[in-house]
Design an enzyme around this catalytic site. Sequence first.
Site, PDB file in Angstrom:
ATOM      1  N   ASP A 139      -3.515   9.380  -2.662  1.00 34.10           N
ATOM      2  CA  ASP A 139      -4.871   9.980  -2.675  1.00 34.10           C
ATOM      3  C   ASP A 139      -5.697   9.696  -1.427  1.00 34.10           C
ATOM      4  OD1 ASP A 139      -5.699   7.508  -5.229  1.00 34.10           O
ATOM      5  OD2 ASP A 139      -5.848   7.313  -3.039  1.00 34.10           O
ATOM      6  N   CYS A 146       6.982  20.328   7.052  1.00 37.58           N
ATOM      7  CA  CYS A 146       7.841  21.514   7.101  1.00 37.58           C
ATOM      8  C   CYS A 146       9.222  21.201   6.507  1.00 37.58           C
ATOM      9  CB  CYS A 146       8.014  22.000   8.547  1.00 37.58           C
ATOM     10  SG  CYS A 146       9.133  23.419   8.675  1.00 37.58           S
ATOM     11  N   GLU A 204      -3.490  -4.276 -18.765  1.00 40.80           N
ATOM     12  CA  GLU A 204      -2.586  -4.846 -19.782  1.00 40.80           C
ATOM     13  C   GLU A 204      -1.456  -5.585 -19.086  1.00 40.80           C
ATOM     14  OE1 GLU A 204      -1.565  -1.231 -21.771  1.00 40.80           O
ATOM     15  OE2 GLU A 204      -0.225  -0.553 -20.173  1.00 40.80           O
ATOM     16  N   CYS A 227       7.474  26.671  13.036  1.00 41.50           N
ATOM     17  CA  CYS A 227       8.719  27.460  12.868  1.00 41.50           C
ATOM     18  C   CYS A 227       8.616  28.499  11.761  1.00 41.50           C
ATOM     19  CB  CYS A 227       9.898  26.513  12.587  1.00 41.50           C
ATOM     20  SG  CYS A 227       9.908  25.833  10.923  1.00 41.50           S
ATOM     21  N   GLY A 257      -2.985  -2.532 -10.532  1.00 45.35           N
ATOM     22  CA  GLY A 257      -2.997  -1.196 -11.147  1.00 45.35           C
ATOM     23  C   GLY A 257      -1.694  -0.450 -11.065  1.00 45.35           C
ATOM     24  N   THR A 258      -0.584  -1.165 -11.293  1.00 51.25           N
ATOM     25  CA  THR A 258       0.693  -0.467 -11.341  1.00 51.25           C
ATOM     26  C   THR A 258       1.494  -0.939 -12.560  1.00 51.25           C
ATOM     27  OG1 THR A 258       2.769   0.053 -10.164  1.00 51.25           O
ATOM     28  CG2 THR A 258       1.805  -2.124  -9.747  1.00 51.25           C
ATOM     29  N   HIS A 316       4.683   6.271  -0.897  1.00 49.32           N
ATOM     30  CA  HIS A 316       5.001   7.540  -1.571  1.00 49.32           C
ATOM     31  C   HIS A 316       4.387   8.738  -0.865  1.00 49.32           C
ATOM     32  CE1 HIS A 316       5.873   5.334  -5.628  1.00 49.32           C
ATOM     33  NE2 HIS A 316       6.790   5.135  -4.717  1.00 49.32           N
TER      34      HIS A 316
END
Length: 250
Positions: A107, A130, A219, A154, A191-192, A122
């Site tokens: 993001d 391309c 959690e 291209c 946060g993963t 990622h």
Amino acid sequence: MDELAEKIADARDRLAGAASIIVLTGAGISAESGIPTFRGQEGLWQSFRPEELATPDAFWNDPKLVWEWYEWRRNIVKQAKPNPGHYALAELEAETHNFTLITQNIDGLHQISGNRNIVEIHGNLWQVRCTKCGDIVENHDVPMAELPPRCQKCGEIGRPNVVWFNEVIPMDVIDRSLKAIEECDVMLIIGTSGIVEPAASMGLVAKQTGKCVIEINLEMTPSSPLYDLTLLGKSGEILPLLYTTERTYS
Ligand code: APR
């Protein structure tokens, strides 16, 4: 002092004494910015099937459909702002001798909030690559002029410059991440869900090399038992409490 407050004080001390810090973030750090995570009740994978949208086969089967999904996500991210958790990481980088931020997120909010040494393992939602010549361009248009976009060099169709399932992460990105883990004193994992490799194993690698690993999540995760501390709560609320200008590392 309640248990979380004690853990936050402990984590703050460990970070203040660290000359080298590495941070790994996942979708959870952007949740308070209004960007959906992938797993859990409201997660993207509850409403969409990743194999239909986030794989090379899905793209070549229907490039326009995949781009429409990414267009929808670009529209959400365009309206999102960094939250206090993002800004706390930028402050932490500014005060730390050696700092690397590895993110699974595409993001771009870490750049906006001011972090500099970022490894986007990622890829990035705002880049188009391309499919033929590999040329990568920044494209922040929402909506995009045409779907799928065409390469200006291209003429072939462009794809989102992100890593899909069944794709490998470039070795230089992995090497840079492992080197940062090797050099760090403390690793923050924020946060993963710790399910998708290679990010999922980075905390284990850090522990195997004697590093202090601190996790922040709503959690417990499968790797929580391996880590030194797991701070249960929202990263946007906890991270600002971990940052202090009183560095004990000089
Ligand atoms: N603060 C802290 N943690 C949070 C918050 C929050 N406000 N909100 C959610 N979380 C936690 C959830 O408990 C969960 O453990 O963030 C985690 C998000 O997990 P996922 O949705 O699985 O996202 P992530 O771990 O980043 O996924 C990894 O999977 O689908 C692929 O490419 C995609 O990069 C993504 C990868």
